[in-house]
Design a protein around this motif. Structure first.
Motif, PDB file in Angstrom:
ATOM      1  N   THR A 118      27.146  45.490  63.578  1.00  0.00           N
ATOM      2  CA  THR A 118      26.293  46.685  63.562  1.00  0.00           C
ATOM      3  C   THR A 118      25.119  46.362  62.650  1.00  0.00           C
ATOM      4  OG1 THR A 118      27.418  47.765  61.708  1.00  0.00           O
ATOM      5  CG2 THR A 118      28.241  48.255  63.917  1.00  0.00           C
ATOM      6  N   GLU A 157      22.321  48.088  60.149  1.00  0.00           N
ATOM      7  CA  GLU A 157      22.059  49.295  59.352  1.00  0.00           C
ATOM      8  C   GLU A 157      20.603  49.251  58.912  1.00  0.00           C
ATOM      9  OE1 GLU A 157      24.671  51.314  59.450  1.00  0.00           O
ATOM     10  OE2 GLU A 157      25.764  49.706  60.465  1.00  0.00           O
ATOM     11  N   SER A 215      24.047  50.981  65.169  1.00  0.00           N
ATOM     12  CA  SER A 215      24.576  51.189  63.817  1.00  0.00           C
ATOM     13  C   SER A 215      26.074  51.510  63.849  1.00  0.00           C
ATOM     14  CB  SER A 215      23.846  52.363  63.161  1.00  0.00           C
ATOM     15  OG  SER A 215      24.178  53.557  63.854  1.00  0.00           O
ATOM     16  N   ALA A 216      26.687  51.472  62.670  1.00  0.00           N
ATOM     17  CA  ALA A 216      28.111  51.828  62.565  1.00  0.00           C
ATOM     18  C   ALA A 216      28.342  53.286  62.962  1.00  0.00           C
ATOM     19  CB  ALA A 216      28.587  51.587  61.131  1.00  0.00           C
ATOM     20  N   LEU A 217      27.419  54.162  62.594  1.00  0.00           N
ATOM     21  CA  LEU A 217      27.603  55.576  62.955  1.00  0.00           C
ATOM     22  C   LEU A 217      27.551  55.755  64.470  1.00  0.00           C
ATOM     23  CD1 LEU A 217      25.609  57.571  60.215  1.00  0.00           C
ATOM     24  CD2 LEU A 217      28.089  57.200  60.391  1.00  0.00           C
ATOM     25  N   HIS A 235      30.787  54.377  65.859  1.00  0.00           N
ATOM     26  CA  HIS A 235      31.838  55.342  65.556  1.00  0.00           C
ATOM     27  C   HIS A 235      31.842  56.456  66.615  1.00  0.00           C
ATOM     28  CE1 HIS A 235      33.174  59.085  63.416  1.00  0.00           C
ATOM     29  NE2 HIS A 235      34.204  58.299  63.143  1.00  0.00           N
ATOM     30  N   TRP A 273      28.970  49.362  54.788  1.00  0.00           N
ATOM     31  CA  TRP A 273      28.039  50.283  54.129  1.00  0.00           C
ATOM     32  C   TRP A 273      26.738  50.409  54.907  1.00  0.00           C
ATOM     33  CZ3 TRP A 273      30.277  46.081  51.480  1.00  0.00           C
ATOM     34  CH2 TRP A 273      31.320  46.426  50.611  1.00  0.00           C
ATOM     35  N   ARG A 274      26.057  51.514  54.726  1.00  0.00           N
ATOM     36  CA  ARG A 274      24.694  51.707  55.238  1.00  0.00           C
ATOM     37  C   ARG A 274      23.832  52.192  54.074  1.00  0.00           C
ATOM     38  NH1 ARG A 274      27.640  56.177  56.658  1.00  0.00           N
ATOM     39  NH2 ARG A 274      26.758  58.198  56.134  1.00  0.00           N
ATOM     40  N   GLU A 285      29.301  54.437  52.095  1.00  0.00           N
ATOM     41  CA  GLU A 285      30.321  53.839  52.941  1.00  0.00           C
ATOM     42  C   GLU A 285      30.262  54.390  54.368  1.00  0.00           C
ATOM     43  OE1 GLU A 285      33.795  53.239  50.587  1.00  0.00           O
ATOM     44  OE2 GLU A 285      35.046  53.256  52.393  1.00  0.00           O
ATOM     45  N   ASN A 286      30.444  53.505  55.343  1.00  0.00           N
ATOM     46  CA  ASN A 286      30.535  53.923  56.740  1.00  0.00           C
ATOM     47  C   ASN A 286      31.953  54.362  57.066  1.00  0.00           C
ATOM     48  OD1 ASN A 286      27.951  53.672  57.916  1.00  0.00           O
ATOM     49  ND2 ASN A 286      28.137  51.438  57.907  1.00  0.00           N
TER      50      ASN A 286
END
Ligand code: PMT
Length: 230
Positions: A23, A25, A79-81, A84, A106-107, A130-131
């Motif tokens: 991912t 960020e 991104s991680a979000l 998710h 982390w982001r 933190e993600n």
């Protein structure tokens, strides 16, 4: 994989969700935090699962790879979000979730809509937050799919991996030692499969060969628990 073993039909009728790649960020419109994951391992697992008859949804981070043959659905995220959100939607009603992605832990706390300039304010300090842990969150669902995690370790691979299996309450974990030659970004890998009752070493091979063996093992563990459909 043993040449006498076949993937044909071992996952027929099952919905499998796989996340893959890194991912990114974003820090500002030109910069981001990322990692070296190429997506090769996850895409190989997706191809093997499709060959085994599964209906595969592949959630891909930013990678330069074509969608493998037989994959039913691909969702591209950055991104991680975003990963998710895409995974949480895809795992509803899924039978198996395989988390091969190298999700950023982390982001940045605050994205800058303008490019951060060098200048009077000196060297910028990035505050990180933190993600969400996608794998742990899927494993905590009720009902939940059969959950397979990956672990990238540079040392004490088996020890750290078993701790991760227990902490995240996984059904199976594939641990890889990442170094210059194998693992992240490379064409080859080697895996230590760990589950609550045992472990198995899959020695160095191409990611596509390893993916076939891994999917055969996942199918065997899944059917041992749920009973093979007629
Ligand atoms: O993409 P390649 O270049 O082919 O490389 C493959 C790989 C080395 C990236 C892959 O084989 C691998 O090991 N993936 C997991 C990498 C990783 O992030 O490991 P971890 O130990 O930090 O995370 C453990 C598990 O939790 C992983 O299944 C990860 O997907 C998941 N996780 C981690 C953090 C987070 N916020 N959400 C998660 O779901």
């Amino acid at each position: 994989m043993n040449p006498n073993e076949s993937l044909d039909g071992t996952l027929t009728g099952l919905r499998v969700v796989i996340d893959a790649g890194p991912t990114y960020e974003d820090i500002d419109p030109v910069r981001f935090l990322g990692n070296r994951s190429s997506g090769k391992m996850g895409f190989a697992v997706a191809e093997a699962a499709a060959r085994a008859g599964a209906e595969v949804t592949l959630i891909a981070g930013p990678v330069a790879l074509a969608t493998p043959a037989g994959v039913a659905r691909r969702v591209d995220v950055r991104s991680a979000l975003q990963m998710h959100a895409a995974v949480m939607q895809a795992v509803q009603g899924a039978d198996i979730f395989i988390a091969t992605a190298a999700v950023a832990d982390w982001r940045v706390a605050e994205y800058s809509a303008r490019k951060i300039k060098k200048g009077a304010r000196g060297t910028p300090v990035l505050e990180l937050v933190e993600n969400p842990d996608i794998l742990a969150e899927v494993a905590a669902r009720d009902p939940r799919p059969f959950v397979v995690g990956f672990a990238a370790e540079t040392d004490h691979v088996a020890e750290h991996a078993r701790a991760k299996l227990e902490r995240k309450k996984l059904d199976l974990l594939a641990a890889n030692h990442v170094n210059e030659e194998i693992g992240i970004g490379a064409d080859d890998n080697a895996l230590e499969l760990i589950w609550p009752g045992g472990s198995e070493t899959l020695p160095r091979a191409s990611k596509s060969e390893l993916a076939k063996t891994l999917v055969a093992r996942i199918a065997a563990h899944y059917h041992a628990r749920h009973g093979k459909p007629a």
